[in-house]
Design an enzyme around this catalytic site. Structure first.
Site, PDB file in Angstrom:
ATOM      1  N   GLU A 139      45.643  31.868  41.115  1.00  0.00           N
ATOM      2  CA  GLU A 139      44.886  32.996  40.582  1.00  0.00           C
ATOM      3  C   GLU A 139      44.616  34.008  41.695  1.00  0.00           C
ATOM      4  O   GLU A 139      43.606  33.905  42.393  1.00  0.00           O
ATOM      5  CB  GLU A 139      43.558  32.504  39.999  1.00  0.00           C
ATOM      6  CG  GLU A 139      43.723  31.544  38.845  1.00  0.00           C
ATOM      7  CD  GLU A 139      42.562  31.645  37.874  1.00  0.00           C
ATOM      8  OE1 GLU A 139      42.832  31.823  36.689  1.00  0.00           O
ATOM      9  OE2 GLU A 139      41.400  31.577  38.308  1.00  0.00           O
ATOM     10  N   GLY A 178      40.468  39.455  35.829  1.00  0.00           N
ATOM     11  CA  GLY A 178      39.474  40.267  35.134  1.00  0.00           C
ATOM     12  C   GLY A 178      39.851  41.724  34.974  1.00  0.00           C
ATOM     13  O   GLY A 178      38.979  42.589  35.012  1.00  0.00           O
ATOM     14  N   ASN A 226      39.279  29.552  29.996  1.00  0.00           N
ATOM     15  CA  ASN A 226      38.069  29.448  30.819  1.00  0.00           C
ATOM     16  C   ASN A 226      37.064  30.455  30.263  1.00  0.00           C
ATOM     17  O   ASN A 226      37.207  31.659  30.490  1.00  0.00           O
ATOM     18  CB  ASN A 226      38.445  29.774  32.279  1.00  0.00           C
ATOM     19  CG  ASN A 226      37.229  29.883  33.184  1.00  0.00           C
ATOM     20  OD1 ASN A 226      36.111  29.533  32.797  1.00  0.00           O
ATOM     21  ND2 ASN A 226      37.441  30.379  34.398  1.00  0.00           N
ATOM     22  N   LYS A 251      34.107  30.969  31.057  1.00  0.00           N
ATOM     23  CA  LYS A 251      33.155  31.438  32.081  1.00  0.00           C
ATOM     24  C   LYS A 251      31.729  31.401  31.524  1.00  0.00           C
ATOM     25  O   LYS A 251      31.413  30.513  30.749  1.00  0.00           O
ATOM     26  CB  LYS A 251      33.567  32.826  32.587  1.00  0.00           C
ATOM     27  CG  LYS A 251      35.018  32.824  33.099  1.00  0.00           C
ATOM     28  CD  LYS A 251      35.379  34.037  33.899  1.00  0.00           C
ATOM     29  CE  LYS A 251      36.826  33.927  34.380  1.00  0.00           C
ATOM     30  NZ  LYS A 251      37.264  35.053  35.188  1.00  0.00           N
ATOM     31  N   GLU A 282      35.598  32.761  41.649  1.00  0.00           N
ATOM     32  CA  GLU A 282      34.233  33.275  41.454  1.00  0.00           C
ATOM     33  C   GLU A 282      33.220  32.339  42.111  1.00  0.00           C
ATOM     34  O   GLU A 282      32.202  32.782  42.652  1.00  0.00           O
ATOM     35  CB  GLU A 282      33.954  33.443  39.946  1.00  0.00           C
ATOM     36  CG  GLU A 282      34.648  34.689  39.409  1.00  0.00           C
ATOM     37  CD  GLU A 282      35.100  34.617  37.964  1.00  0.00           C
ATOM     38  OE1 GLU A 282      34.653  33.716  37.233  1.00  0.00           O
ATOM     39  OE2 GLU A 282      35.938  35.458  37.579  1.00  0.00           O
ATOM     40  N   SER A 328      44.310  38.042  34.315  1.00  0.00           N
ATOM     41  CA  SER A 328      44.610  39.068  33.304  1.00  0.00           C
ATOM     42  C   SER A 328      45.821  38.743  32.446  1.00  0.00           C
ATOM     43  O   SER A 328      46.614  39.630  32.117  1.00  0.00           O
ATOM     44  CB  SER A 328      44.783  40.436  33.978  1.00  0.00           C
ATOM     45  OG  SER A 328      43.611  40.784  34.662  1.00  0.00           O
ATOM     46  N   HIS A 381      37.324  27.679  41.561  1.00  0.00           N
ATOM     47  CA  HIS A 381      37.572  29.016  41.007  1.00  0.00           C
ATOM     48  C   HIS A 381      37.089  30.072  42.003  1.00  0.00           C
ATOM     49  O   HIS A 381      36.072  29.895  42.662  1.00  0.00           O
ATOM     50  CB  HIS A 381      36.861  29.177  39.664  1.00  0.00           C
ATOM     51  CG  HIS A 381      37.315  30.398  38.931  1.00  0.00           C
ATOM     52  ND1 HIS A 381      36.864  31.652  39.245  1.00  0.00           N
ATOM     53  CD2 HIS A 381      38.225  30.559  37.932  1.00  0.00           C
ATOM     54  CE1 HIS A 381      37.462  32.540  38.457  1.00  0.00           C
ATOM     55  NE2 HIS A 381      38.289  31.896  37.653  1.00  0.00           N
TER      56      HIS A 381
HETATM   57  P1  PGA Z   1      41.060  36.667  33.465  1.00  0.00           P
HETATM   58  O1  PGA Z   1      40.415  35.441  34.235  1.00  0.00           O
HETATM   59  O2  PGA Z   1      42.089  36.109  32.519  1.00  0.00           O
HETATM   60  O3  PGA Z   1      39.908  37.316  32.747  1.00  0.00           O
HETATM   61  O4  PGA Z   1      41.677  37.558  34.476  1.00  0.00           O
HETATM   62  C1  PGA Z   1      41.199  34.376  34.711  1.00  0.00           C
HETATM   63  C2  PGA Z   1      40.334  33.410  35.452  1.00  0.00           C
HETATM   64  O5  PGA Z   1      39.454  33.850  36.204  1.00  0.00           O
HETATM   65  O6  PGA Z   1      40.496  32.180  35.312  1.00  0.00           O
END
Ligand code: PGA
Length: 269
Positions: free
Chosen positions: A174, A180, A13, A15, A104, A221, A102
């Protein structure tokens, strides 16, 4: 079709990252790297670039075995929805997958379970496969609400999604507190336990067979250093990668870890 059950499913992803030049470079490195590893029959891989680069990245990935996915959509075919992107447009650009729900988007854009459900149904109706993200906050986990939260996001997110299209839905677990690099990492055991809760919820809605069949990724992460242990637990069928998917070497190392685990599973099956 959903990813093969005996393969791990690893998705990047991107982003809101990359430029034309970065996206070109990253997609080429991933396509070439994966080609050289000669493993596309042992792991399912997809990348989800930002909307403006979908066409470009799709062209680069052609024939590579890496599928294309989008990070969002608007749940209408077309019309006066300024700034939005329809499922049909994503298909037109060669997308196979779309990430929906997601955290976010839930947190920053205020997306509700009901709105996410509209998107899930629109995507499936149009012919896109869905990666539906669910997960709890640290407060929810600490106050014992993880199961209730996962249950709510799944029940409402999948409302009116029929049994017949379930094989085109992947769930990404997640936990918000692990996304993150925030200093908190889920342990393999925590991922395994949450995946078991998700399967329990699936069993309740769709029956035990579907609960065993649904592909559930872990996200939060995942890095080359922890990929093997995060992909190992029973019931973890793959990974959704944010930060580490922006570096081809790291992403490919995670894919490699996925293959090793798939081989282990293949042997014991
Ligand atoms: P990350 O993000 O691997 O940077 O923790 C995962 C995600 O938000 O899909």
């Amino acid at each position: 079709m959903k990813p093969d059950l005996h393969k791990k499913f690893v998705v990047g992803n991107w982003k809101m990252h990359t430029t034309t030049a970065d996206a070109t470079h990253l997609a080429k490195e991933i396509a070439d790297g994966l080609g050289a590893m000669n493993i596309v029959d042992r792991v399912s891989v997809a990348v989800c670039p930002p909307f403006p680069y979908l066409g470009l990245v799709g062209e680069i990935l052609k024939g590579s075995g890496v599928a294309l996915g989008a990070q969002n959509l608007y749940p209408e075919k077309d019309g006066a929805f300024t700034g939005e992107v329809s499922p049909t447009m994503l298909l037109d650009l060669g997308c196979k997958y779309v990430i929906l729900g997601h955290s976010e988007r839930r947190r920053i854009l205020g997306e509700s379970d009901a709105f996410i459900n509209q998107k899930v149904r629109a995507a499936l109706t149009a012919g896109l496969d869905v990666i539906l993200c669910v997960g709890e906050t640290l407060d929810q986990r600490n106050s014992g609400q993880t199961e209730a939260m996962l249950d709510r996001q799944l029940t409402q997110g999948l409302a009116d999604v029929s049994f017949g299209v379930l094989n085109r839905v992947t769930i990404a677990y997640e936990p918000l507190w692990a996304i993150g690099n925030l200093g908190h990492h889920a342990t393999p055991q925590q991922a395994q336990d949450a995946h078991a809760l998700i399967r329990r919820c699936f069993a309740r809605i769709y029956g035990e067979k579907s609960a065993q069949a649904v592909v559930i990724q872990y996200g939060g992460s995942v890095k080359p250093e922890n990929a093997a242990s995060m992909l190992t637990p029973y019931g973890v069928d793959g990974a959704l990668i944010g930060g580490a998917s922006l570096r081809a070497d790291q992403f490919l190392a995670i894919v490699q870890a996925g293959i090793s685990e798939a081989q282990v599973i293949g042997k014991s099956a």
